[in-house]
Design an enzyme around this catalytic site. Structure first.
Site, PDB file in Angstrom:
ATOM      1  N   GLY A  46       0.860  -1.142  -0.046  1.00 33.89           N
ATOM      2  CA  GLY A  46       0.052   0.068  -0.106  1.00 33.89           C
ATOM      3  C   GLY A  46       0.740   1.265   0.015  1.00 33.89           C
ATOM      4  O   GLY A  46       2.129   1.266   0.365  1.00 33.89           O
ATOM      5  N   GLN A  51       2.774   9.826   2.003  1.00 36.79           N
ATOM      6  CA  GLN A  51       4.233   9.433   2.376  1.00 36.79           C
ATOM      7  C   GLN A  51       4.711  10.020   0.887  1.00 36.79           C
ATOM      8  O   GLN A  51       6.126   9.852   0.903  1.00 36.79           O
ATOM      9  CB  GLN A  51       4.029   7.912   2.027  1.00 36.79           C
ATOM     10  CG  GLN A  51       3.510   7.301   3.252  1.00 36.79           C
ATOM     11  CD  GLN A  51       3.264   5.779   3.030  1.00 36.79           C
ATOM     12  OE1 GLN A  51       2.502   5.337   2.564  1.00 36.79           O
ATOM     13  NE2 GLN A  51       4.350   4.915   3.606  1.00 36.79           N
ATOM     14  N   CYS A  92       5.819  -0.436   7.348  1.00 37.02           N
ATOM     15  CA  CYS A  92       5.643   0.861   6.642  1.00 37.02           C
ATOM     16  C   CYS A  92       6.831   1.396   6.101  1.00 37.02           C
ATOM     17  O   CYS A  92       7.845   1.364   6.394  1.00 37.02           O
ATOM     18  CB  CYS A  92       5.333   1.807   7.763  1.00 37.02           C
ATOM     19  SG  CYS A  92       4.837   3.602   7.030  1.00 37.02           S
ATOM     20  N   LEU A  93       6.641   1.671   4.599  1.00 34.57           N
ATOM     21  CA  LEU A  93       7.694   2.094   3.790  1.00 34.57           C
ATOM     22  C   LEU A  93       8.280   3.510   4.311  1.00 34.57           C
ATOM     23  O   LEU A  93       9.183   3.540   3.880  1.00 34.57           O
ATOM     24  CB  LEU A  93       7.094   2.355   2.351  1.00 34.57           C
ATOM     25  CG  LEU A  93       6.514   0.926   1.721  1.00 34.57           C
ATOM     26  CD1 LEU A  93       5.923   1.271   0.188  1.00 34.57           C
ATOM     27  CD2 LEU A  93       7.417  -0.034   1.576  1.00 34.57           C
ATOM     28  N   HIS A 134      -4.522   1.160   7.974  1.00 30.13           N
ATOM     29  CA  HIS A 134      -2.985   1.834   8.018  1.00 30.13           C
ATOM     30  C   HIS A 134      -2.827   2.942   6.932  1.00 30.13           C
ATOM     31  O   HIS A 134      -2.179   4.178   7.428  1.00 30.13           O
ATOM     32  CB  HIS A 134      -2.087   0.621   7.411  1.00 30.13           C
ATOM     33  CG  HIS A 134      -0.684   0.954   7.562  1.00 30.13           C
ATOM     34  ND1 HIS A 134       0.094   0.490   8.488  1.00 30.13           N
ATOM     35  CD2 HIS A 134       0.150   1.719   6.523  1.00 30.13           C
ATOM     36  CE1 HIS A 134       1.455   1.270   8.117  1.00 30.13           C
ATOM     37  NE2 HIS A 134       1.348   1.903   7.183  1.00 30.13           N
ATOM     38  N   GLU A 135      -3.241   2.862   5.687  1.00 30.35           N
ATOM     39  CA  GLU A 135      -3.209   3.883   4.942  1.00 30.35           C
ATOM     40  C   GLU A 135      -4.116   5.211   4.969  1.00 30.35           C
ATOM     41  O   GLU A 135      -3.634   6.334   4.975  1.00 30.35           O
ATOM     42  CB  GLU A 135      -3.596   3.471   3.430  1.00 30.35           C
ATOM     43  CG  GLU A 135      -2.570   2.260   2.745  1.00 30.35           C
ATOM     44  CD  GLU A 135      -1.187   2.362   2.932  1.00 30.35           C
ATOM     45  OE1 GLU A 135      -0.907   3.689   2.970  1.00 30.35           O
ATOM     46  OE2 GLU A 135      -0.406   1.317   3.143  1.00 30.35           O
ATOM     47  N   HIS A 138      -2.395   7.179   7.582  1.00 32.96           N
ATOM     48  CA  HIS A 138      -1.598   8.411   6.865  1.00 32.96           C
ATOM     49  C   HIS A 138      -2.140   9.636   6.239  1.00 32.96           C
ATOM     50  O   HIS A 138      -1.560  10.462   6.538  1.00 32.96           O
ATOM     51  CB  HIS A 138      -0.749   7.590   5.760  1.00 32.96           C
ATOM     52  CG  HIS A 138       0.218   6.773   6.152  1.00 32.96           C
ATOM     53  ND1 HIS A 138       1.456   7.192   6.513  1.00 32.96           N
ATOM     54  CD2 HIS A 138       0.550   5.331   5.593  1.00 32.96           C
ATOM     55  CE1 HIS A 138       2.338   6.067   6.672  1.00 32.96           C
ATOM     56  NE2 HIS A 138       1.868   5.055   6.186  1.00 32.96           N
TER      57      HIS A 138
HETATM   58  O1  K1U Z   1       1.772   2.465   3.984  1.00 33.12           O
HETATM   59  C1  K1U Z   1       2.888   1.824   3.753  1.00 33.12           C
HETATM   60  O2  K1U Z   1       3.711   2.198   4.097  1.00 33.12           O
HETATM   61  C2  K1U Z   1       2.835   0.305   3.030  1.00 33.12           C
HETATM   62  C3  K1U Z   1       3.004  -0.525   3.952  1.00 33.12           C
HETATM   63  C4  K1U Z   1       1.437  -1.158   3.918  1.00 33.12           C
HETATM   64  C5  K1U Z   1       1.229  -1.932   5.155  1.00 33.12           C
HETATM   65  C6  K1U Z   1       2.118  -3.426   5.595  1.00 33.12           C
HETATM   66  C7  K1U Z   1       1.343  -4.227   6.312  1.00 33.12           C
HETATM   67  C8  K1U Z   1       0.517  -3.899   7.517  1.00 33.12           C
HETATM   68  C9  K1U Z   1      -0.216  -2.957   7.109  1.00 33.12           C
HETATM   69  C10 K1U Z   1       0.282  -1.993   5.870  1.00 33.12           C
HETATM   70  C11 K1U Z   1       3.815  -1.695   3.479  1.00 33.12           C
HETATM   71  O3  K1U Z   1       3.544  -2.230   2.336  1.00 33.12           O
HETATM   72  S1  K1U Z   1       5.321  -2.160   4.374  1.00 33.12           S
HETATM   73  C12 K1U Z   1       5.837  -3.403   3.280  1.00 33.12           C
HETATM   74  C13 K1U Z   1       4.929  -5.128   3.559  1.00 33.12           C
HETATM   75  O4  K1U Z   1       4.868  -5.211   1.979  1.00 33.12           O
HETATM   76  C14 K1U Z   1       4.733  -5.559   4.468  1.00 33.12           C
HETATM   77  C15 K1U Z   1       5.012  -5.656   5.681  1.00 33.12           C
HETATM   78  C16 K1U Z   1       4.547  -6.240   6.797  1.00 33.12           C
HETATM   79  C17 K1U Z   1       3.710  -7.127   6.388  1.00 33.12           C
HETATM   80  C18 K1U Z   1       3.161  -7.340   5.092  1.00 33.12           C
HETATM   81  C19 K1U Z   1       3.672  -6.585   4.178  1.00 33.12           C
HETATM   82 ZN    ZN Z   2       2.642   3.293   6.031  1.00 34.19          ZN
END
Ligand code: K1U
Ligand code: ZN
Length: 170
Positions: A46, A51, A92-93, A134-135, A138
């Protein structure tokens, strides 16, 4: 299409509250394409416009294993939330290499506009539901580490600042 730089915690711009998109025009469609490219390139599931330092209500997601099912949410609103709460691991990225558990509603219904400006409704559970919440945080200027204890948050903040100083020296 273009890759956009992703703001890193504790950048204060991550705490900006996004405003609704007034019109889903060419500028927003370009932003959506760039955000999708940026999310795929960063291996994320996401990305919120906040971001990439654009403070308008735009989210892109793809929680599919095949990575070929993009979802675009413009001006999203959660219209229903389950009473059931789940505890799941999030990343989170904007906070690379940090993962921790956060409580979220297990199921939600979201109303939004798609990339053509058409309204649609999405019923989500599991990872898509967690990702939308989560998004949407943000877009409200909230980063998931703010759900953690002040001690954990301080450690993450210190680690991120140290990493950014090291990157600047390189
Ligand atoms: O918003 C962001 O920074 C993107 C985030 C989204 C997210 C991941 C996990 C749970 C809720 C929201 C990411 O993509 S982090 C990288 C990722 O792919 C990931 C990390 C942990 C679990 C599953 C995926
Ligand atoms: Zn995030």
């Amino acid at each position: 299409m273009a890759l956009l730089p992703i703001l890193k915690y504790p950048d204060p711009r991550l705490h900006t509250r996004a405003v609704p998109v007034q019109s889903v025009d060419h500028r927003i469609q370009t932003l959506v394409s760039d955000m999708l490219q940026t999310m795929y390139e960063a291996s994320g599931i996401g990305l919120a416009a906040t971001q990439v330092d654009v403070h308008e209500c735009v989210i892109v997601m793809d929680t599919s294993e095949s990575r070929d099912q993009p979802v675009v949410l413009i001006n999203p609103e959660i219209t229903e939330r389950s009473e059931e709460i789940v505890l799941g691991e999030e990343g989170c990225l904007s906070v690379p290499a940090v993962y921790d558990k956060v409580e979220r509603h297990a199921r939600i219904t979201v109303r939004a506009l798609n990339r053509d400006g058409q309204p649609f409704e999405l019923e989500a559970e599991g990872m898509p539901a967690v990702c939308v919440q989560h998004e949407m945080d943000h877009l409200r200027g909230k980063v998931f580490v703010e759900y953690l204890s002040p001690l954990k948050r301080d450690r993450i903040r210190t680690k991120m600042l140290k990493r950014s100083r090291e990157e600047q020296r390189r």
